[in-house]
Design an enzyme around this catalytic site. Structure first.
Site, PDB file in Angstrom:
ATOM      1  N   ALA A  75       0.676  -1.296   0.122  1.00 34.82           N
ATOM      2  CA  ALA A  75      -0.027   0.075   0.055  1.00 34.82           C
ATOM      3  C   ALA A  75       0.697   1.238   0.026  1.00 34.82           C
ATOM      4  O   ALA A  75       1.749   1.284   0.814  1.00 34.82           O
ATOM      5  CB  ALA A  75      -1.026  -0.043   1.233  1.00 34.82           C
ATOM      6  N   HIS A 189      -7.057   1.118  -3.312  1.00 35.45           N
ATOM      7  CA  HIS A 189      -7.217   0.384  -2.005  1.00 35.45           C
ATOM      8  C   HIS A 189      -8.666   0.970  -1.261  1.00 35.45           C
ATOM      9  O   HIS A 189      -8.724   1.730  -0.563  1.00 35.45           O
ATOM     10  CB  HIS A 189      -6.156   0.463  -0.996  1.00 35.45           C
ATOM     11  CG  HIS A 189      -6.084  -0.389   0.212  1.00 35.45           C
ATOM     12  ND1 HIS A 189      -7.076  -1.210   0.428  1.00 35.45           N
ATOM     13  CD2 HIS A 189      -4.917  -0.676   0.734  1.00 35.45           C
ATOM     14  CE1 HIS A 189      -6.786  -2.259   1.358  1.00 35.45           C
ATOM     15  NE2 HIS A 189      -5.380  -1.786   1.678  1.00 35.45           N
ATOM     16  N   GLY A 190      -9.682   0.004  -1.663  1.00 35.37           N
ATOM     17  CA  GLY A 190     -10.811   0.296  -1.021  1.00 35.37           C
ATOM     18  C   GLY A 190     -11.523  -0.849   0.026  1.00 35.37           C
ATOM     19  O   GLY A 190     -12.575  -1.010   0.108  1.00 35.37           O
ATOM     20  N   TYR A 194      -9.774   0.856   5.546  1.00 40.15           N
ATOM     21  CA  TYR A 194      -8.914   2.365   5.374  1.00 40.15           C
ATOM     22  C   TYR A 194      -9.954   3.258   4.828  1.00 40.15           C
ATOM     23  O   TYR A 194     -11.354   3.022   4.834  1.00 40.15           O
ATOM     24  CB  TYR A 194      -7.833   2.041   4.445  1.00 40.15           C
ATOM     25  CG  TYR A 194      -6.880   1.221   5.238  1.00 40.15           C
ATOM     26  CD1 TYR A 194      -6.290   1.515   6.315  1.00 40.15           C
ATOM     27  CD2 TYR A 194      -6.602  -0.122   4.486  1.00 40.15           C
ATOM     28  CE1 TYR A 194      -5.271   0.768   7.170  1.00 40.15           C
ATOM     29  CE2 TYR A 194      -5.528  -0.952   5.139  1.00 40.15           C
ATOM     30  CZ  TYR A 194      -5.018  -0.551   6.452  1.00 40.15           C
ATOM     31  OH  TYR A 194      -3.934  -1.298   6.992  1.00 40.15           O
ATOM     32  N   ARG A 241      -9.252  -2.732  -4.885  1.00 39.40           N
ATOM     33  CA  ARG A 241      -9.715  -3.938  -3.827  1.00 39.40           C
ATOM     34  C   ARG A 241     -10.865  -3.547  -2.929  1.00 39.40           C
ATOM     35  O   ARG A 241     -10.722  -2.504  -2.386  1.00 39.40           O
ATOM     36  CB  ARG A 241      -8.190  -4.067  -3.347  1.00 39.40           C
ATOM     37  CG  ARG A 241      -8.265  -5.276  -2.039  1.00 39.40           C
ATOM     38  CD  ARG A 241      -6.807  -5.241  -1.510  1.00 39.40           C
ATOM     39  NE  ARG A 241      -6.780  -6.016  -0.339  1.00 39.40           N
ATOM     40  CZ  ARG A 241      -6.016  -7.384  -0.396  1.00 39.40           C
ATOM     41  NH1 ARG A 241      -5.929  -8.061  -1.340  1.00 39.40           N
ATOM     42  NH2 ARG A 241      -6.213  -8.095   0.770  1.00 39.40           N
ATOM     43  N   ARG A 282     -14.042 -13.996   6.630  1.00 39.73           N
ATOM     44  CA  ARG A 282     -13.286 -14.604   7.206  1.00 39.73           C
ATOM     45  C   ARG A 282     -13.300 -15.971   6.919  1.00 39.73           C
ATOM     46  O   ARG A 282     -14.427 -16.558   7.052  1.00 39.73           O
ATOM     47  CB  ARG A 282     -13.189 -14.183   8.697  1.00 39.73           C
ATOM     48  CG  ARG A 282     -12.741 -12.674   9.017  1.00 39.73           C
ATOM     49  CD  ARG A 282     -12.776 -12.481  10.355  1.00 39.73           C
ATOM     50  NE  ARG A 282     -12.330 -10.902  10.805  1.00 39.73           N
ATOM     51  CZ  ARG A 282     -10.839 -10.581  10.776  1.00 39.73           C
ATOM     52  NH1 ARG A 282     -10.058 -11.530  10.438  1.00 39.73           N
ATOM     53  NH2 ARG A 282     -10.658  -9.496  10.899  1.00 39.73           N
ATOM     54  N   GLY A 333      -0.615 -13.589  -0.296  1.00 38.89           N
ATOM     55  CA  GLY A 333       0.262 -12.960   0.551  1.00 38.89           C
ATOM     56  C   GLY A 333       1.290 -13.677   1.276  1.00 38.89           C
ATOM     57  O   GLY A 333       2.429 -13.523   0.892  1.00 38.89           O
TER      58      GLY A 333
END
Length: 391
Positions: A75, A189-190, A194, A241, A282, A333
């Protein structure tokens, strides 16, 4: 051992969906002409001293670059108020642009595409990271609940309505800078609690102006950012995202399905939009095993372009997602962090290095950053493409 894996991989290579080529259908000029579907997900690494990208980042990214691969940067801040973590990079000044150029060039020499993730943390910050020690900015003046890990988040200041166009413009200018630095495109970056998501989700947006209340109003800021960035560099160079199901940083929505669907609808208005990158809900525990819930299917079906899934995928789950048409591409990641030759390991079905979470966010330019071992040491040669999966 590696030779045995190689023989096995060659026997069933066509059965490994993650390692099949991908090209956007119906878009002859598309940037997405990939040799495999294993993406480097954006991960904050806190090693850009003074917010300036450093030479060691070139090694980190090129270690993970393959011919025909796709990498997304950590980011990257769009403004002076965008920072919430130590030593994270920016793309807002001339110094930042010039520092990114050799890193981008190094990745391109490996034959990979490189996307810059544009970021504003909003209230996920404290006064110490902000210009003149001022309060972080957000959709709200409600602070984040202390997380128990020692992180301190200052009480934010609610953005005035007339200040929002400046933040939109910060994203636009950052996108212009990213293209000037040589990036193949940007990812807005959504996600992950944030700033854009603080506006989008009803738990963190208590505004009464045109940026609060209804779903359309809450998404207005994000849509304005998308439109501005698309207007600056073209839809063919812009991805996003999103994480409608997640609850990071006190960002929860009462109807994540409606939120995700509305945002995809807005993306579809841009015919050549590069991609939609979404994070799974999750993990669930089923029979003692972590299991991906595959909650993104409605959005996958709705979106007209390239769809990227992220969120705890391993080799088996990633192969299944591609084979089933659930996702076009899969972002990795921590697995990619700890295994710089991840596509090769997937090809060989080789053992994985374990990641060390204690070094995720330290400032060491080597330890936990560029020192994870390859299957074969000669893959450290930056000009060697032998760690790319065979086509």
């Amino acid at each position: 051992m590696v030779q045995h894996h190689q023989a096995a991989a060659n026997d069933d290579h066509q059965a490994i969906p993650l390692l099949t080529p991908y090209k956007q259908a119906g878009r002859p000029g598309s940037k997405l002409d990939l040799s495999h579907r294993v993406l480097l997900a954006p991960m904050t690494r806190c090693r850009s001293y003074g917010n300036v990208p450093q030479p060691h980042a070139a090694l980190y990214y090129t270690q993970r670059a393959t011919r025909g691969g796709l990498l997304i940067t950590e980011a990257t801040g769009v403004s002076a108020t965008a920072q919430g973590y130590p030593e994270t990079p920016g793309v807002r000044t001339r110094e930042h642009v010039e520092a990114w150029k050799p890193i981008v060039d190094a990745v391109h020499r490996k034959g990979a595409l490189f996307i810059c993730q544009l970021w504003h943390v909003g209230r996920v910050s404290n006064n110490g990271f902000q210009p003149d020690g001022l309060a972080p900015i957000s959709s709200t003046d409600k602070a984040i609940t202390p997380d128990g890990y020692g992180m301190v988040y200052s009480k934010p200041r609610r953005l005035r309505t007339d200040e929002i166009p400046q933040i939109v413009d910060d994203f636009r200018l950052a996108a212009r800078n990213a293209v000037e630095a040589g990036f193949d495109g940007v990812e807005i970056h959504g996600a992950n609690g944030y700033l854009l998501e603080q506006f989008m989700k009803d738990s963190s947006n208590d505004r009464t102006d045109e940026y609060g209340g209804s779903l359309e109003n809450r998404c207005r800021f994000a849509v304005e950012v998308i439109d501005a960035v698309v207007g600056e560099i073209g839809a063919h160079s812009v991805g996003i995202r999103l994480s409608p199901f997640l609850d990071y940083m006190d960002c929860v929505d009462s109807d994540p399905e409606a939120l995700g669907s509305y945002m995809v609808e807005q993306l579809n208005k841009h015919e050549d939009f590069l991609y939609c990158h979404m994070v799974e809900p999750r993990m669930a525990i089923v029979d003692g095993r972590r299991q991906i819930q595959h909650g993104l299917l409605p959005f996958r079906k709705q979106f007209n372009g390239t769809f990227i899934a992220a969120g705890g995928y391993d080799r088996e789950e990633g192969n299944k997602a591609v084979a089933d048409g659930y996702a076009d591409l899969v972002a990795y990641g921590r697995l990619f962090l700890a295994n710089p030759d991840l596509p090769k390991r997937f090809e060989l079905d080789a053992p994985m290095n374990n990641y060390d979470r204690n070094t995720f966010y330290t400032q060491d330019p080597v330890v936990g950053y560029t020192d994870y071992p390859f299957l074969d040491e000669h893959h450290h040669d930056d000009d060697d493409d032998s760690n790319a999966p065979s086509a």
